[in-house]
Write a protein that holds these residues in place. Sequence first.
Motif, mmCIF file in Angstrom:
data_model
loop_
_atom_site.group_PDB
_atom_site.id
_atom_site.type_symbol
_atom_site.label_atom_id
_atom_site.label_comp_id
_atom_site.label_asym_id
_atom_site.label_seq_id
_atom_site.Cartn_x
_atom_site.Cartn_y
_atom_site.Cartn_z
ATOM 1 N N LEU A 49 0.830 -1.205 0.000
ATOM 2 C CA LEU A 49 0.000 0.000 0.000
ATOM 3 C C LEU A 49 0.867 1.258 0.000
ATOM 4 O O LEU A 49 0.597 2.217 -0.743
ATOM 5 C CB LEU A 49 -0.935 -0.002 1.214
ATOM 6 N N ASN A 73 1.389 3.914 -3.237
ATOM 7 C CA ASN A 73 1.039 5.319 -2.973
ATOM 8 C C ASN A 73 2.266 6.221 -2.957
ATOM 9 O O ASN A 73 2.209 7.350 -2.468
ATOM 10 C CB ASN A 73 0.284 5.429 -1.641
ATOM 11 N N ASP A 74 3.394 5.677 -3.465
ATOM 12 C CA ASP A 74 4.625 6.459 -3.648
ATOM 13 C C ASP A 74 5.163 7.039 -2.355
ATOM 14 O O ASP A 74 5.761 8.127 -2.360
ATOM 15 C CB ASP A 74 4.400 7.596 -4.667
ATOM 16 N N ASN A 75 4.962 6.329 -1.255
ATOM 17 C CA ASN A 75 5.561 6.786 -0.001
ATOM 18 C C ASN A 75 7.011 6.301 0.072
ATOM 19 O O ASN A 75 7.329 5.176 -0.317
ATOM 20 C CB ASN A 75 4.776 6.237 1.201
#
Length: 227
Positions: free
Chosen positions: A30, A34-36
Amino acid sequence: MNIIIEPKKILGLLLVFILLLQITNIVGLLFYFNDNNIGWLFNLFNIRTEGNIPAYYSSMTILIASFLLGFISLFRNKNGLSYSLWQILAVIFFYLSIDEAVQLHERVGVIVDNNLNLEGYLSWGWVIPYGILFVLFSLVYYFKFLPQLPKKIAWLFILSGAIFVLGAIGVEMIAANNYNSDNFSEIVNAICYSIEEFLEMLGIALFIYSLLLYIKEEIVITLKETT
């Protein structure tokens, strides 16, 4: 000497580990999608990655199954019972534990891919030799090995093997088709390998449970009767 083996408790513990590994894998995915910027979490718990916690867990549980098979083989040999098929199983699972740790099947796949022009569901070539060996192995053990087992243990062997192969080969073929498709989806790929590894882990957990049950009901009772 009291020998206490609790197969259900060990199965429950393994299932808890599998659940935790799946949860951490999903959380990592996740964040990834979500490019975290927490790549360390993704790499540490991603079920598809080598050299991390899920990979070590899978390799170790397969190795435990190999040791249990070896123990049963030694016991049967010592007591004048047939043991060669148990011994072969122990060697196979020892190989599978190494394969899980260093991905030997992918190296086999490269050799197959270099010699055959494979596409779609068979585009990851290792499933062909492994699949053929599994079918031959299953036929031999179905007719020569399973009839020797108590019915409950035999059905547990069949169930655990079916679950493992469904993930290792079945879902892997679906992932291969997606990976080499013009409409490749990274999300579908992540879902496939998450399901694949879950089924493999579940299959091994059930197999360990069935081996412990066999040891408890067939070996421990024998040991108590002779002491």
